[in-house]
Structures are given as structure tokens and as C-alpha cells.
Design an enzyme around this catalytic site. Structure first.
Site, PDB file in Angstrom:
ATOM      1  N   LEU A  65      -0.529   5.754 -11.011  1.00 39.83           N
ATOM      2  CA  LEU A  65      -1.124   4.955  -9.924  1.00 39.83           C
ATOM      3  C   LEU A  65      -2.260   4.077 -10.448  1.00 39.83           C
ATOM      4  O   LEU A  65      -3.218   4.584 -11.061  1.00 39.83           O
ATOM      5  CB  LEU A  65      -1.656   5.889  -8.827  1.00 39.83           C
ATOM      6  CG  LEU A  65      -2.340   5.182  -7.658  1.00 39.83           C
ATOM      7  CD1 LEU A  65      -1.355   4.359  -6.846  1.00 39.83           C
ATOM      8  CD2 LEU A  65      -3.084   6.173  -6.780  1.00 39.83           C
ATOM      9  N   ASP A  66      -2.146   2.762 -10.180  1.00 37.68           N
ATOM     10  CA  ASP A  66      -3.136   1.791 -10.642  1.00 37.68           C
ATOM     11  C   ASP A  66      -3.387   1.888 -12.152  1.00 37.68           C
ATOM     12  O   ASP A  66      -4.469   1.554 -12.648  1.00 37.68           O
ATOM     13  CB  ASP A  66      -4.457   1.911  -9.849  1.00 37.68           C
ATOM     14  CG  ASP A  66      -4.234   1.650  -8.366  1.00 37.68           C
ATOM     15  OD1 ASP A  66      -3.373   0.803  -8.041  1.00 37.68           O
ATOM     16  OD2 ASP A  66      -4.881   2.314  -7.542  1.00 37.68           O
ATOM     17  N   HIS A 121      -5.252  -5.136  -7.976  1.00 27.76           N
ATOM     18  CA  HIS A 121      -6.038  -4.005  -7.481  1.00 27.76           C
ATOM     19  C   HIS A 121      -7.507  -4.408  -7.421  1.00 27.76           C
ATOM     20  O   HIS A 121      -8.042  -4.937  -8.408  1.00 27.76           O
ATOM     21  CB  HIS A 121      -5.852  -2.790  -8.395  1.00 27.76           C
ATOM     22  CG  HIS A 121      -6.595  -1.592  -7.895  1.00 27.76           C
ATOM     23  ND1 HIS A 121      -6.159  -0.852  -6.817  1.00 27.76           N
ATOM     24  CD2 HIS A 121      -7.769  -1.039  -8.291  1.00 27.76           C
ATOM     25  CE1 HIS A 121      -7.028   0.120  -6.584  1.00 27.76           C
ATOM     26  NE2 HIS A 121      -8.017   0.026  -7.455  1.00 27.76           N
ATOM     27  N   MET A 161       0.811  -1.218   0.000  1.00 31.28           N
ATOM     28  CA  MET A 161       0.000   0.000   0.000  1.00 31.28           C
ATOM     29  C   MET A 161       0.850   1.276   0.000  1.00 31.28           C
ATOM     30  O   MET A 161       0.508   2.250   0.658  1.00 31.28           O
ATOM     31  CB  MET A 161      -0.953  -0.029   1.209  1.00 31.28           C
ATOM     32  CG  MET A 161      -1.853  -1.254   1.247  1.00 31.28           C
ATOM     33  SD  MET A 161      -2.825  -1.522  -0.272  1.00 31.28           S
ATOM     34  CE  MET A 161      -4.172  -0.416   0.050  1.00 31.28           C
ATOM     35  N   ASN A 205       0.868  -5.930 -10.192  1.00 28.62           N
ATOM     36  CA  ASN A 205       0.059  -5.483  -9.056  1.00 28.62           C
ATOM     37  C   ASN A 205      -1.332  -6.087  -9.165  1.00 28.62           C
ATOM     38  O   ASN A 205      -1.813  -6.380 -10.262  1.00 28.62           O
ATOM     39  CB  ASN A 205      -0.052  -3.956  -9.060  1.00 28.62           C
ATOM     40  CG  ASN A 205      -0.799  -3.435  -7.839  1.00 28.62           C
ATOM     41  OD1 ASN A 205      -0.619  -3.947  -6.719  1.00 28.62           O
ATOM     42  ND2 ASN A 205      -1.641  -2.431  -8.027  1.00 28.62           N
ATOM     43  N   SER A 208      -8.478  -6.698 -10.683  1.00 29.39           N
ATOM     44  CA  SER A 208      -7.608  -6.674 -11.867  1.00 29.39           C
ATOM     45  C   SER A 208      -6.167  -6.980 -11.474  1.00 29.39           C
ATOM     46  O   SER A 208      -5.687  -6.511 -10.438  1.00 29.39           O
ATOM     47  CB  SER A 208      -7.603  -5.269 -12.493  1.00 29.39           C
ATOM     48  OG  SER A 208      -8.901  -4.794 -12.730  1.00 29.39           O
TER      49      SER A 208
HETATM   50  C1  GAR Z   1      -6.175  -7.082  -1.604  1.00 34.23           C
HETATM   51  O1  GAR Z   1      -7.561  -6.948  -1.666  1.00 34.23           O
HETATM   52  C2  GAR Z   1      -5.518  -6.328  -2.748  1.00 34.23           C
HETATM   53  O2  GAR Z   1      -6.254  -6.371  -3.927  1.00 34.23           O
HETATM   54  C3  GAR Z   1      -5.486  -4.934  -2.172  1.00 34.23           C
HETATM   55  O3  GAR Z   1      -5.126  -5.112  -0.831  1.00 34.23           O
HETATM   56  C4  GAR Z   1      -5.610  -6.375  -0.377  1.00 34.23           C
HETATM   57  C5  GAR Z   1      -4.455  -7.124   0.231  1.00 34.23           C
HETATM   58  O4  GAR Z   1      -4.875  -8.327   0.813  1.00 34.23           O
HETATM   59  N1  GAR Z   1      -4.539  -4.111  -2.868  1.00 34.23           N
HETATM   60  C6  GAR Z   1      -4.718  -2.815  -3.086  1.00 34.23           C
HETATM   61  O5  GAR Z   1      -5.699  -2.199  -2.683  1.00 34.23           O
HETATM   62  C7  GAR Z   1      -3.612  -2.136  -3.872  1.00 34.23           C
HETATM   63  N2  GAR Z   1      -4.027  -0.849  -4.326  1.00 34.23           N
HETATM   64  P1  GAR Z   1      -3.814  -9.421   1.251  1.00 34.23           P
HETATM   65  O6  GAR Z   1      -2.750  -8.689   2.102  1.00 34.23           O
HETATM   66  O7  GAR Z   1      -4.620 -10.363   2.096  1.00 34.23           O
HETATM   67  O8  GAR Z   1      -3.238 -10.040   0.034  1.00 34.23           O
END
Ligand code: GAR
Length: 220
Positions: free
Chosen positions: A154-155, A119, A100, A117, A146
Site C-alpha cells: 500500500l502506497d 498520494h 480509494m 498512483n 508523490s
Molecule cells: C487527491 O488529493 C489524491 O492525492 C488523494 O485523493 C485526492 C483525490 O482528489 N489520493 C489518495 O489519498 C490515495 N491514497 P481528486 O478526486 O480531486 O483528484
């Protein structure tokens, strides 16, 4: 699950960057251990100490590092430290799994074509945070997740694969997050599998899967 590695290529070295629970990390660890992914995770780096993802990595005997962003004066200095640790493992692929932090252009360029990544939205919709709540607020009926190659935006960056889920009338941000996460655990290992089997590449912003230009994301 059937296991197909195209050719006997050398297993790829994978670096995984996390900030939290690491459930996507776990899905990738499991897929490496089962042989679905022709690779090994050489390092897991977290920008936060004491997160569960570090425990998951340690439980599988994977090297971990905490690089706490709060200890650095600038994004560039933090990213330079990340690069140092990642490059020490000769990583073929860098996987952002719930990482993050916004990464500098220098970082994203350094790993261009080998930085992935995940997202939790159907990009380009809902870049940034609070994706599930924003989808609900808009009355969106189809939501999802995605996996994309990372670009400096970003993203942004070309999307490789998406999973879609219907939004139910009684959904909350939490219930949506839960259903999306279960799809994440399928599509992220799938994309990493392709990359590690030399089936997936990015060149001049063009994705190729099995030598074919990918004009639209693969949909689960
Ligand atoms: C997941 O939902 C991922 O898609 C999101 O954080 C979570 C991590 O979960 N990522 C983002 O929002 C990136 N912008 P995890 O630590 O259990 O894998």
C-alpha cells in the site's frame, strides 16, 4: 505551454480509476486535450456512483463505468471486474486518481509497470489516510505529494516525482490539502506525459526517465 512529443508514437490509451471529485482526472483530461499528453482517456471507472469525477468525464465525452465495490463478495472479485473493463479498452496505462480502494496483488501485478498512483504525502512518509492531519500533528515543516508506480505494498512502489510545499503555522488539514492539490494538478499530468511519450518506464523495480536510471524522485 510548449508541446513536445518525442517521436511520432501512437497516442496511448489511458484508463483512469476514481472514487470522488476527480480534479486530478480533470487535469489529465485537460493535458490530453491540449496535446501535452500524447494519449486519450478511453475509460473512467469509479467504485462509487454519483461522484463528480463521472460528470467531468461525461462532459468530455469519455466512457464511464461504475463498478460498485459493495456489490462484490471479495476484493478479488471486484478487482477481476475492474481488470475486465480496463482490458476491454486495451489500456497502455492505468492511472489511479483519488481511487480509494486497496488493490489486490493480482491486480497490481497484472498492470506492473503501467499502473500509476498519486498520494498526498512525501512518500515514504504518511502512507494511508489523513496524511495532512498527521503531518500537522507531527509538526512537519515540509509536506507534499508523490506520484509513484504501484506495487503490491500500500502506497509503496518506486516514486517518480514529488512536489514539496512549506507548512505554515496557521495551516489546517484543509488548507494544506488545498495547496497540495494544486501541486498534484501539475505533477500528475507531467508524469503521464512522460509515460505516454515513452520517456518513462519501470523494469525490475528500476525507474528510467529518458534512458537514465532515476535514483531519486524528480522534485517540482
Ligand atoms: C487527491 O488529493 C489524491 O492525492 C488523494 O485523493 C485526492 C483525490 O482528489 N489520493 C489518495 O489519498 C490515495 N491514497 P481528486 O478526486 O480531486 O483528484
Amino acid at each position: 505551454m510548449s508541446i513536445k512529443h518525442t517521436e511520432n508514437s501512437k497516442p496511448k490509451n489511458i484508463a483512469v480509476l476514481i472514487s470522488g471529485s476527480g480534479s486530478n482526472l480533470q487535469a489529465i483530461i485537460d493535458a490530453c486535450e491540449s496535446g501535452q499528453i500524447n494519449g486519450r482517456i478511453s475509460v473512467v471507472i469509479s467504485n462509487r456512483p454519483d461522484v463528480f469525477g463521472l460528470e467531468r468525464a461525461a462532459n468530455s465525452g469519455i466512457n464511464t463505468h461504475v463498478i460498485d465495490h459493495k456489490q462484490f463478495d471479495s476484493r478479488e472479485a471486484f478487482d477481476a471486474e475492474l481488470i475486465k473493463h480496463i482490458d476491454a479498452t486495451a489500456a497502455d496505462l492505468v492511472v489511479l486518481a483519488g481511487f480509494m480502494r486497496i488493490l489486490s496483488g493480482e491486480f497490481t501485478q497484472h498492470y506492473q509497470g503501467k499502473l500509476l498512483n498519486i498520494h498526498p504525502s512525501l512518500l515514504p512518509a504518511y502512507k494511508g489516510t489523513q496524511t495532512h492531519q498527521r503531518a500537522l500533528d507531527d509538526g512537519t515543516t515540509v509536506h507534499g505529494v508523490s506520484v509513484h508506480f504501484v506495487s503490491p505494498e500500500l502506497d509503496g512502489g518506486p516514486v517518480i516525482m514529488q512536489a514539496r510545499i512549506p507548512v505554515h503555522d496557521d495551516d489546517t488539514a484543509d488548507s494544506l490539502a488545498k495547496r497540495v492539490l494544486s501541486r498534484e494538478h501539475v505533477i500528475y499530468p507531467q508524469v503521464v506525459e512522460w509515460f505516454c511519450a515513452d520517456r518513462l518506464s519501470l523494469d525490475n523495480n528500476v525507474i528510467r526517465l529518458d534512458q537514465q536510471v532515476l535514483h531519486e524522485p524528480v522534485i517540482l
